[in-house]
Design an enzyme around this catalytic site. Sequence first.
Site, mmCIF file in Angstrom:
data_model
loop_
_atom_site.group_PDB
_atom_site.id
_atom_site.type_symbol
_atom_site.label_atom_id
_atom_site.label_comp_id
_atom_site.label_asym_id
_atom_site.label_seq_id
_atom_site.Cartn_x
_atom_site.Cartn_y
_atom_site.Cartn_z
ATOM 1 N N LYS A 76 0.783 -1.216 0.035
ATOM 2 C CA LYS A 76 0.064 0.012 0.017
ATOM 3 C C LYS A 76 0.767 1.154 -0.042
ATOM 4 O O LYS A 76 1.895 1.366 0.921
ATOM 5 C CB LYS A 76 -0.816 -0.037 1.184
ATOM 6 C CG LYS A 76 -2.029 1.071 1.413
ATOM 7 C CD LYS A 76 -2.939 1.024 2.514
ATOM 8 C CE LYS A 76 -3.905 2.025 2.616
ATOM 9 N NZ LYS A 76 -4.717 2.035 3.904
ATOM 10 N N SER A 151 -9.953 2.539 2.923
ATOM 11 C CA SER A 151 -8.933 3.056 2.048
ATOM 12 C C SER A 151 -7.887 2.157 1.304
ATOM 13 O O SER A 151 -7.276 2.525 0.433
ATOM 14 C CB SER A 151 -8.013 4.017 3.004
ATOM 15 O OG SER A 151 -7.129 3.370 3.821
ATOM 16 N N SER A 175 -10.266 0.136 7.151
ATOM 17 C CA SER A 175 -9.644 0.217 5.746
ATOM 18 C C SER A 175 -8.861 -1.173 5.296
ATOM 19 O O SER A 175 -8.566 -1.097 4.130
ATOM 20 C CB SER A 175 -8.785 1.329 5.681
ATOM 21 O OG SER A 175 -9.176 2.453 5.442
HETATM 22 N N1 GLN Z 1 -13.122 4.957 6.521
HETATM 23 C C1 GLN Z 1 -12.386 5.323 7.478
HETATM 24 C C2 GLN Z 1 -12.103 6.905 7.412
HETATM 25 O O1 GLN Z 1 -12.291 7.238 6.364
HETATM 26 C C3 GLN Z 1 -11.418 4.687 7.943
HETATM 27 C C4 GLN Z 1 -10.158 4.714 7.140
HETATM 28 C C5 GLN Z 1 -9.050 3.817 7.487
HETATM 29 O O2 GLN Z 1 -9.399 2.847 8.074
HETATM 30 N N2 GLN Z 1 -7.992 4.103 7.202
HETATM 31 O O3 GLN Z 1 -11.534 7.349 8.250
#
Ligand code: GLN
Length: 485
Positions: A76, A151, A175
């Site tokens: 990632k 994400s 995410s």
């Molecule tokens: N969707 C959540 C956010 O926007 C979690 C994102 C994540 O786990 N990095 O913060």
Amino acid sequence: MHNKTLIELSKSLHNREFSSVELTQHFLDRIRQYDQTLNSFITVTEEIALAQAKAADKKLASGKAGPLTGIPLAQKDIFCTKGVRTSCASLMLDNFISPYDATVVEKINDAGMVMLGKTNMDEFAMGSSNETSYYGAVKNPWNTDHVPGGSSGGSAAAVAARLTPVATGTDTGGSIRQPAALCGITGIKPTYGTVSRYGMIAFASSLDQGGPMARSAEDAALMLNLMTGFDERDSTSIEREKEDYTRSLDNSLKGLKVGLPKEYFSEDLNADIAGVIEGAIKEIEKLGATIKEISLPNTRLSIPAYYVIAPAECSSNLSRMDGVRFGYRCKDPKDLYDLYARSRGEAFGDEVTRRILIGTYALSAGYYDAYYLKAQKIRRLISNDFKNVFNEVDVIIGPTSPTVAFRLGEKSKDNDPVSMYLADIYTISVNLAGLPGMSIPVGQVEGLPVGLQLIGNYFQEAKLLNVAHQFQQVTDWHQKSPEGF
Ligand code: GLN
């Protein structure tokens, strides 16, 4: 080659059925062929990959190879990779070449794995659909009109489409698990402090945790063996003995006590998904587990608490991106203030800007007690809910996401961030409590994958992997691959 599991790939490489260079070239070719459509990679590191593959072949020939030597993977783009752009999917870091490797990258490289490239993601890991990336949205390989989740959507889409055998992800509020669910793969977020955060660009430091995104629980366990371990360079890394996460994969589930949180089966949950989840629960019951309804009464407070804590921490973490030290700098600043304001204003996308503003507000004098402190108290209540439940059950099970993959633009078009935030209703409380959580594919609704979430007590990753592996021994959802890839 691309349908083989990590164990199978390892066997083939050790038996010299094919070389790591051949295997790596095969995946690079697949990326070239399919990633125009998916956009799951920000950077493909072809030269590095082939050089690493060559080195891996030498190791394999000399008999000094480890179990994952020579197997390709994708990182990632939140993990710093020495000499390679590490963008976090932001214009802010579009020109940032990291001078060092994250601990996770270092461990994976030391094991002789081959980096195919850096995967697309939501900008600074903020999002649930991968639409906030500066490099454009990622498409879900099961239906390219739909999002892959976020994400870590690039990693999820790439693994699902067999553009890489495995990938890394990070999970601050869901995410790893949510995109794993939406793309039909297996992902695990370990207990907070298990995987080093050193060199993993910080979003919300008290919640961020790295983990593997793979095709099966067994593959995820093998990757966790590599990725975990105490790191003195991360002050929140936990010092404990190294464990073998594959050790209990084959254990029977007889006598396992499973809790179903009634709050996870409310009217927010799509009815078709509820049906699929119920089917999966029956399967786990058949394997010998006993099922019990439990309650996590503060679940509904997890999103409001998270959307104070995460923005507060990100406003602090992202203050280092100031146009001076590294990253984007605006053209012809009038003065120092203009340099800060325009560099940040031009380089951060809307969602990141929104979070910085909310976080700065929540932390400001006079509001700190009302928001941040209050949210931290709710966080404790949420942890206590889990603590109570884990006195009665071994594992909690429920849906990972209230819906299957939604359409691109569906939740992002009306500038209504809250509908996007609700996508993480079942995952966020796990991060607030610091617990391990996992998602595995257990069915489909209208051709789109459904994920089952498994939540364990602290350091119970091996237990989650055991349940997931046993489920995967009697079902084949994890082996299904999207048509056309
Ligand atoms: N969707 C959540 C956010 O926007 C979690 C994102 C994540 O786990 N990095 O913060």
